[in-house]
Scaffold this motif. Structure first.
Motif, PDB file in Angstrom:
ATOM      1  N   VAL A 100       0.855  -1.176   0.000  1.00 52.24           N
ATOM      2  CA  VAL A 100       0.000   0.000   0.000  1.00 52.24           C
ATOM      3  C   VAL A 100       0.897   1.234   0.000  1.00 52.24           C
ATOM      4  CG1 VAL A 100      -1.783   1.230   1.273  1.00 52.24           C
ATOM      5  CG2 VAL A 100      -1.762  -1.254   1.261  1.00 52.24           C
ATOM      6  N   TYR A 101       0.491   2.256  -0.717  1.00 51.64           N
ATOM      7  CA  TYR A 101       1.274   3.481  -0.785  1.00 51.64           C
ATOM      8  C   TYR A 101       0.457   4.660  -0.273  1.00 51.64           C
ATOM      9  CZ  TYR A 101      -1.398   3.665  -5.128  1.00 51.64           C
ATOM     10  OH  TYR A 101      -2.417   3.651  -6.038  1.00 51.64           O
ATOM     11  N   LYS A 102       1.179   5.675   0.152  1.00 52.56           N
ATOM     12  CA  LYS A 102       0.519   6.893   0.636  1.00 52.56           C
ATOM     13  C   LYS A 102      -0.220   7.557  -0.517  1.00 52.56           C
ATOM     14  CE  LYS A 102       4.049   7.757   4.089  1.00 52.56           C
ATOM     15  NZ  LYS A 102       5.101   8.627   4.570  1.00 52.56           N
ATOM     16  N   ILE A 103      -1.319   8.230  -0.175  1.00 50.20           N
ATOM     17  CA  ILE A 103      -2.059   8.969  -1.194  1.00 50.20           C
ATOM     18  C   ILE A 103      -2.037  10.442  -0.830  1.00 50.20           C
ATOM     19  CG2 ILE A 103      -3.556   7.069  -1.905  1.00 50.20           C
ATOM     20  CD1 ILE A 103      -5.758   8.252  -0.092  1.00 50.20           C
ATOM     21  N   PHE A 107      -0.783  -4.676   2.603  1.00 51.20           N
ATOM     22  CA  PHE A 107      -1.948  -4.724   1.726  1.00 51.20           C
ATOM     23  C   PHE A 107      -3.092  -5.482   2.395  1.00 51.20           C
ATOM     24  CE2 PHE A 107      -4.576  -6.471  -1.650  1.00 51.20           C
ATOM     25  CZ  PHE A 107      -4.874  -5.313  -2.344  1.00 51.20           C
ATOM     26  N   GLY A 108      -4.280  -4.942   2.307  1.00 49.74           N
ATOM     27  CA  GLY A 108      -5.465  -5.561   2.878  1.00 49.74           C
ATOM     28  C   GLY A 108      -5.802  -5.037   4.256  1.00 49.74           C
ATOM     29  N   VAL A 109      -4.782  -4.791   5.067  1.00 47.75           N
ATOM     30  CA  VAL A 109      -5.021  -4.279   6.418  1.00 47.75           C
ATOM     31  C   VAL A 109      -5.654  -2.894   6.343  1.00 47.75           C
ATOM     32  CG1 VAL A 109      -3.917  -3.590   8.589  1.00 47.75           C
ATOM     33  CG2 VAL A 109      -3.188  -5.687   7.434  1.00 47.75           C
ATOM     34  N   HIS A 110      -5.194  -2.085   5.402  1.00 44.67           N
ATOM     35  CA  HIS A 110      -5.759  -0.737   5.264  1.00 44.67           C
ATOM     36  C   HIS A 110      -7.248  -0.804   4.941  1.00 44.67           C
ATOM     37  CE1 HIS A 110      -5.251  -1.598   1.007  1.00 44.67           C
ATOM     38  NE2 HIS A 110      -5.887  -0.492   0.707  1.00 44.67           N
ATOM     39  N   THR A 111      -7.658  -1.745   4.095  1.00 47.40           N
ATOM     40  CA  THR A 111      -9.070  -1.882   3.733  1.00 47.40           C
ATOM     41  C   THR A 111      -9.901  -2.276   4.949  1.00 47.40           C
ATOM     42  OG1 THR A 111      -8.453  -2.530   1.490  1.00 47.40           O
ATOM     43  CG2 THR A 111     -10.687  -3.058   2.195  1.00 47.40           C
ATOM     44  N   VAL A 165     -10.104   9.207   7.343  1.00 46.41           N
ATOM     45  CA  VAL A 165      -9.530   7.978   7.896  1.00 46.41           C
ATOM     46  C   VAL A 165      -8.674   7.272   6.847  1.00 46.41           C
ATOM     47  CG1 VAL A 165     -10.095   5.653   8.741  1.00 46.41           C
ATOM     48  CG2 VAL A 165     -11.327   7.645   9.630  1.00 46.41           C
ATOM     49  N   SER A 166      -9.173   7.206   5.637  1.00 45.07           N
ATOM     50  CA  SER A 166      -8.433   6.564   4.545  1.00 45.07           C
ATOM     51  C   SER A 166      -7.087   7.241   4.325  1.00 45.07           C
ATOM     52  CB  SER A 166      -9.261   6.605   3.258  1.00 45.07           C
ATOM     53  OG  SER A 166      -8.541   6.068   2.181  1.00 45.07           O
ATOM     54  N   TYR A 167      -7.087   8.547   4.308  1.00 43.80           N
ATOM     55  CA  TYR A 167      -5.850   9.318   4.117  1.00 43.80           C
ATOM     56  C   TYR A 167      -4.849   9.008   5.238  1.00 43.80           C
ATOM     57  CZ  TYR A 167      -2.777  13.382   3.745  1.00 43.80           C
ATOM     58  OH  TYR A 167      -1.684  14.207   3.642  1.00 43.80           O
ATOM     59  N   ILE A 168      -5.324   9.015   6.476  1.00 37.06           N
ATOM     60  CA  ILE A 168      -4.441   8.772   7.626  1.00 37.06           C
ATOM     61  C   ILE A 168      -3.952   7.323   7.642  1.00 37.06           C
ATOM     62  CG2 ILE A 168      -4.367   8.664  10.152  1.00 37.06           C
ATOM     63  CD1 ILE A 168      -6.333  11.115  10.089  1.00 37.06           C
ATOM     64  N   VAL A 169      -4.868   6.380   7.442  1.00 42.46           N
ATOM     65  CA  VAL A 169      -4.488   4.962   7.469  1.00 42.46           C
ATOM     66  C   VAL A 169      -3.443   4.668   6.396  1.00 42.46           C
ATOM     67  CG1 VAL A 169      -5.351   2.638   6.927  1.00 42.46           C
ATOM     68  CG2 VAL A 169      -6.575   4.072   8.563  1.00 42.46           C
ATOM     69  N   ARG A 170      -3.628   5.223   5.219  1.00 42.82           N
ATOM     70  CA  ARG A 170      -2.687   4.926   4.133  1.00 42.82           C
ATOM     71  C   ARG A 170      -1.334   5.604   4.322  1.00 42.82           C
ATOM     72  NH1 ARG A 170      -5.473   3.741  -1.461  1.00 42.82           N
ATOM     73  NH2 ARG A 170      -3.273   3.568  -1.939  1.00 42.82           N
ATOM     74  N   MET A 171      -1.253   6.557   5.236  1.00 43.20           N
ATOM     75  CA  MET A 171       0.049   7.163   5.556  1.00 43.20           C
ATOM     76  C   MET A 171       0.873   6.220   6.425  1.00 43.20           C
ATOM     77  SD  MET A 171      -0.670  11.292   6.050  1.00 43.20           S
ATOM     78  CE  MET A 171      -0.309  11.212   7.733  1.00 43.20           C
ATOM     79  N   TYR A 172       0.203   5.393   7.231  1.00 49.63           N
ATOM     80  CA  TYR A 172       0.922   4.608   8.232  1.00 49.63           C
ATOM     81  C   TYR A 172       0.882   3.090   8.031  1.00 49.63           C
ATOM     82  CZ  TYR A 172       1.021   9.068  10.585  1.00 49.63           C
ATOM     83  OH  TYR A 172       1.209  10.395  10.877  1.00 49.63           O
ATOM     84  N   ILE A 173      -0.126   2.590   7.350  1.00 49.08           N
ATOM     85  CA  ILE A 173      -0.273   1.144   7.167  1.00 49.08           C
ATOM     86  C   ILE A 173       0.248   0.770   5.780  1.00 49.08           C
ATOM     87  CG2 ILE A 173      -1.878  -0.805   7.095  1.00 49.08           C
ATOM     88  CD1 ILE A 173      -1.638   0.521   9.856  1.00 49.08           C
ATOM     89  N   THR A 174       1.221  -0.111   5.742  1.00 46.53           N
ATOM     90  CA  THR A 174       1.816  -0.496   4.457  1.00 46.53           C
ATOM     91  C   THR A 174       1.503  -1.937   4.062  1.00 46.53           C
ATOM     92  OG1 THR A 174       3.879  -1.110   5.547  1.00 46.53           O
ATOM     93  CG2 THR A 174       3.718   1.152   4.702  1.00 46.53           C
TER      94      THR A 174
END
Length: 165
Positions: free
Chosen positions: A2-5, A59-63, A48-57
């Motif tokens: 997963v990458y930052k957005i 795949f799948g956990v972010h979803t 939440v999506s923006y914050i989660v994708r900054m810290y969770i790398t």
């Protein structure tokens, strides 16, 4: 991975995607969610999506984390139980995922891009989301017009409907 957005991808892709996940996920169970409340939930979910994708790398956990956050937001805003919120969000997310699995490879082939380009050229994510969004809107309209429900929960689910109009 997963990458930052960037913030504008969260605003122009994540927020509309969450809005459509809510609308489609619930209309399939004959639960019509007020679009204003759905937008409020979607804005919170986009953050939440923006914050989660900054810290969770992973795949799948972010979803999963984003889905849990949206379910909690639905519980807070709509005052419904977690089971119905979970069923609606899981269904909407599943449909979105299937559409993205079908559309994204096709668009990558047409544009001669690859998955890494989505990370390095964030505007591509927004552009690739548009066909999925249109398909989700089409599905919403068909379900609403034809009354095609997976299960009719309309009589058994309490939603907060205190607003007039």
């Amino acid at each position: 991975m997963v990458y930052k957005i960037p913030w504008y991808v969260a605003l122009l892709e994540s927020v509309p995607e969450i809005f459509l996940i809510i609308q489609v996920g619930f209309i399939l169970f004959n639960i019509d969610i007020d679009w204003k409340k759905s937008l409020v939930i979607s804005l919170g979910g986009g953050l939440v999506s923006y914050i989660v994708r900054m810290y969770i790398t992973i795949f799948g956990v972010h979803t999963i984390l984003i889905m849990i956050a949206i379910i909690i937001l639905i519980r807070l805003v709509l005052k419904t139980n977690f089971i119905y919120a979970g069923v609606g969000i899981l269904t909407g997310t599943l449909i979105t995922g299937i559409l993205q699995l079908m559309v994204t490879p096709l668009l990558l082939a047409i544009t001669d891009k690859n998955m890494n380009d989505l990370r390095t050229e964030p505007w591509l994510s927004i552009m690739f989301f548009i066909p999925c969004a249109l398909l989700m809107l089409l599905l919403y309209v068909i379900v609403k017009k034809k009354c095609f429900y997976l299960i009719d929960f309309s009589g058994s689910v309490r939603m907060d409907r205190n607003d007039e109009g």
